[in-house]
Enzyme design. Sequence first.
Site, PDB file in Angstrom:
ATOM      1  N   LYS A  53     -46.544  86.826 -21.389  1.00  0.00           N
ATOM      2  CA  LYS A  53     -45.214  86.361 -21.031  1.00  0.00           C
ATOM      3  C   LYS A  53     -45.304  84.946 -20.492  1.00  0.00           C
ATOM      4  O   LYS A  53     -46.375  84.602 -19.976  1.00  0.00           O
ATOM      5  CB  LYS A  53     -44.558  87.275 -19.998  1.00  0.00           C
ATOM      6  CG  LYS A  53     -45.422  87.700 -18.802  1.00  0.00           C
ATOM      7  CD  LYS A  53     -46.127  86.685 -17.951  1.00  0.00           C
ATOM      8  CE  LYS A  53     -45.294  85.672 -17.196  1.00  0.00           C
ATOM      9  NZ  LYS A  53     -46.155  84.731 -16.405  1.00  0.00           N
ATOM     10  N   TYR A  92     -40.184  87.911 -14.160  1.00  0.00           N
ATOM     11  CA  TYR A  92     -40.412  89.291 -13.696  1.00  0.00           C
ATOM     12  C   TYR A  92     -39.157  89.848 -13.024  1.00  0.00           C
ATOM     13  O   TYR A  92     -38.824  91.021 -13.182  1.00  0.00           O
ATOM     14  CB  TYR A  92     -41.584  89.352 -12.710  1.00  0.00           C
ATOM     15  CG  TYR A  92     -42.937  89.167 -13.356  1.00  0.00           C
ATOM     16  CD1 TYR A  92     -43.622  90.258 -13.883  1.00  0.00           C
ATOM     17  CD2 TYR A  92     -43.527  87.919 -13.437  1.00  0.00           C
ATOM     18  CE1 TYR A  92     -44.861  90.107 -14.479  1.00  0.00           C
ATOM     19  CE2 TYR A  92     -44.775  87.753 -14.030  1.00  0.00           C
ATOM     20  CZ  TYR A  92     -45.433  88.845 -14.552  1.00  0.00           C
ATOM     21  OH  TYR A  92     -46.648  88.685 -15.139  1.00  0.00           O
TER      22      TYR A  92
HETATM   23  P1  NAD Z   1     -55.126  79.256 -17.576  1.00  0.00           P
HETATM   24  O1  NAD Z   1     -54.783  77.824 -17.461  1.00  0.00           O
HETATM   25  O2  NAD Z   1     -56.080  79.840 -16.585  1.00  0.00           O
HETATM   26  O3  NAD Z   1     -55.694  79.577 -19.034  1.00  0.00           O
HETATM   27  C1  NAD Z   1     -55.138  79.030 -20.194  1.00  0.00           C
HETATM   28  C2  NAD Z   1     -56.200  78.950 -21.274  1.00  0.00           C
HETATM   29  O4  NAD Z   1     -55.647  78.318 -22.424  1.00  0.00           O
HETATM   30  C3  NAD Z   1     -57.436  78.131 -20.839  1.00  0.00           C
HETATM   31  O5  NAD Z   1     -58.605  78.807 -21.207  1.00  0.00           O
HETATM   32  C4  NAD Z   1     -57.297  76.849 -21.647  1.00  0.00           C
HETATM   33  O6  NAD Z   1     -58.556  76.269 -21.988  1.00  0.00           O
HETATM   34  C5  NAD Z   1     -56.572  77.343 -22.899  1.00  0.00           C
HETATM   35  N1  NAD Z   1     -55.878  76.278 -23.619  1.00  0.00           N
HETATM   36  C6  NAD Z   1     -55.845  76.167 -24.957  1.00  0.00           C
HETATM   37  N2  NAD Z   1     -55.183  75.080 -25.339  1.00  0.00           N
HETATM   38  C7  NAD Z   1     -54.778  74.462 -24.206  1.00  0.00           C
HETATM   39  C8  NAD Z   1     -54.049  73.280 -23.960  1.00  0.00           C
HETATM   40  N3  NAD Z   1     -53.580  72.499 -24.952  1.00  0.00           N
HETATM   41  N4  NAD Z   1     -53.807  72.961 -22.676  1.00  0.00           N
HETATM   42  C9  NAD Z   1     -54.234  73.732 -21.660  1.00  0.00           C
HETATM   43  N5  NAD Z   1     -54.935  74.870 -21.844  1.00  0.00           N
HETATM   44  C10 NAD Z   1     -55.215  75.237 -23.115  1.00  0.00           C
HETATM   45  O7  NAD Z   1     -53.745  80.050 -17.558  1.00  0.00           O
HETATM   46  P2  NAD Z   1     -53.518  81.606 -17.293  1.00  0.00           P
HETATM   47  O8  NAD Z   1     -53.119  81.796 -15.885  1.00  0.00           O
HETATM   48  O9  NAD Z   1     -54.650  82.378 -17.806  1.00  0.00           O
HETATM   49  O10 NAD Z   1     -52.184  81.856 -18.175  1.00  0.00           O
HETATM   50  C11 NAD Z   1     -52.224  82.018 -19.581  1.00  0.00           C
HETATM   51  C12 NAD Z   1     -50.986  82.790 -20.045  1.00  0.00           C
HETATM   52  O11 NAD Z   1     -50.964  84.055 -19.405  1.00  0.00           O
HETATM   53  C13 NAD Z   1     -49.650  82.137 -19.686  1.00  0.00           C
HETATM   54  O12 NAD Z   1     -48.717  82.340 -20.715  1.00  0.00           O
HETATM   55  C14 NAD Z   1     -49.198  82.873 -18.432  1.00  0.00           C
HETATM   56  O13 NAD Z   1     -47.792  82.913 -18.274  1.00  0.00           O
HETATM   57  C15 NAD Z   1     -49.750  84.251 -18.688  1.00  0.00           C
HETATM   58  N6  NAD Z   1     -50.053  84.972 -17.431  1.00  0.00           N
HETATM   59  C16 NAD Z   1     -49.630  86.260 -17.300  1.00  0.00           C
HETATM   60  C17 NAD Z   1     -49.904  86.988 -16.149  1.00  0.00           C
HETATM   61  C18 NAD Z   1     -49.514  88.440 -16.042  1.00  0.00           C
HETATM   62  O14 NAD Z   1     -49.556  88.996 -14.948  1.00  0.00           O
HETATM   63  N7  NAD Z   1     -49.164  89.084 -17.139  1.00  0.00           N
HETATM   64  C19 NAD Z   1     -50.604  86.372 -15.097  1.00  0.00           C
HETATM   65  C20 NAD Z   1     -51.037  85.055 -15.262  1.00  0.00           C
HETATM   66  C21 NAD Z   1     -50.755  84.370 -16.442  1.00  0.00           C
END
Ligand code: NAD
Length: 331
Positions: free
Chosen positions: A100, A185
């Site tokens: 999401k 949420y």
């Molecule tokens: P994060 O920044 O920790 O991870 C993102 C990943 O995408 C990294 O590994 C990064 O290298 C990669 N990536 C690929 N192309 C990229 C670009 N052009 N720029 C930046 N990063 C790039 O983020 P996260 O917290 O893991 O979030 C990722 C997704 O998960 C988001 O959509 C977020 O909303 C969702 N999320 C959901 C929950 C949940 O509880 N369901 C919790 C946190 C995050």
Amino acid sequence: RKLGVAVCGLGKLSTDQIAPALMKTKHCRLAGIVTGTPAKAEAWKAKYGIPANSVYSYDTMQRMADNPDIDIVYVVTPNALHAQHTIQAARAGKHVFCEKPMEISVERCQQMIDACRDAKRLLGTAYRCQYDPHHLECIRLVREQVFGKPTILQAGFAIDVGPADQWRLKRELAGGGALMDVGIYALQATRYLTGEEPILVSAVETKTDPVKFAEVDESIVWTTKFPSGVVAYCSTSYKAGRIQNLRVNAENGWFELDPAFFYDGNHGRRSDGKEIRFPEIDLFAAEMDDFAQCILEGRPTKVPGEEGQRDVRILQAIYESVRSGRAVSLA
Ligand code: NAD
């Protein structure tokens, strides 16, 4: 049989929650990865025994078409990359489970839905709260009218977003700020609790740090009206202290969860003095197992792409209300 899952995007959520959760699932196994960072590929290969031929970059994902070991791609990249990664996975013949918010526009959500439909593959949105027994109990209390009909709902989710240098604060990659990330949420909760779709939203935004939050929203408060007459007031922030709750006020009583949206440790109270508290489960394992079972049994998921798209449409209406200073009709 266990379905093979390839995790696309090896950031914080994938590392800390999704990979460990996949180890606990009954119907899935971690079978592949998609990453742009060779060092992460090596670390994941070593830690999880992922074979070299199941490691992909964002540019080679289409080669998954030849890999029968991968059934599902779990898209966990920044919000505005979800469509391109979903579409590539679907074209490679894989089912897609997408984090999401589904994407940053209704149109891109539609492209994702179309791609999965054309490929005859299932598309799911990772709404983990729909697997949390505390939320399921709240839904039951509303449906069975244990406290009578609901009158006013309240939901809020705020976090401290952390440092300024991250994709969450860049419009191009995030699509929006607190509302897209955690406000969603609260919005979801008001929809699954009422079982209704909003007909009117009205919102105001405030920014205490216009430099850090130059491109995205910092804090938004919104109200929603539902067809039955139920109303909700909701809040979200990347800066405000602790807002983490959900409350249903009904004709003959109330119940609430606080905290409501954590990965674990959620619990609540009811106006009759009873507690809402269930043993902890891994929400990520629960949602992945259900998605895999839907595929194995050929049945629809309760969190399809259309569900993710509905929220994105309402989020856009909330932003429109912020911009125009007027209530926006969704009827
Ligand atoms: P994060 O920044 O920790 O991870 C993102 C990943 O995408 C990294 O590994 C990064 O290298 C990669 N990536 C690929 N192309 C990229 C670009 N052009 N720029 C930046 N990063 C790039 O983020 P996260 O917290 O893991 O979030 C990722 C997704 O998960 C988001 O959509 C977020 O909303 C969702 N999320 C959901 C929950 C949940 O509880 N369901 C919790 C946190 C995050």
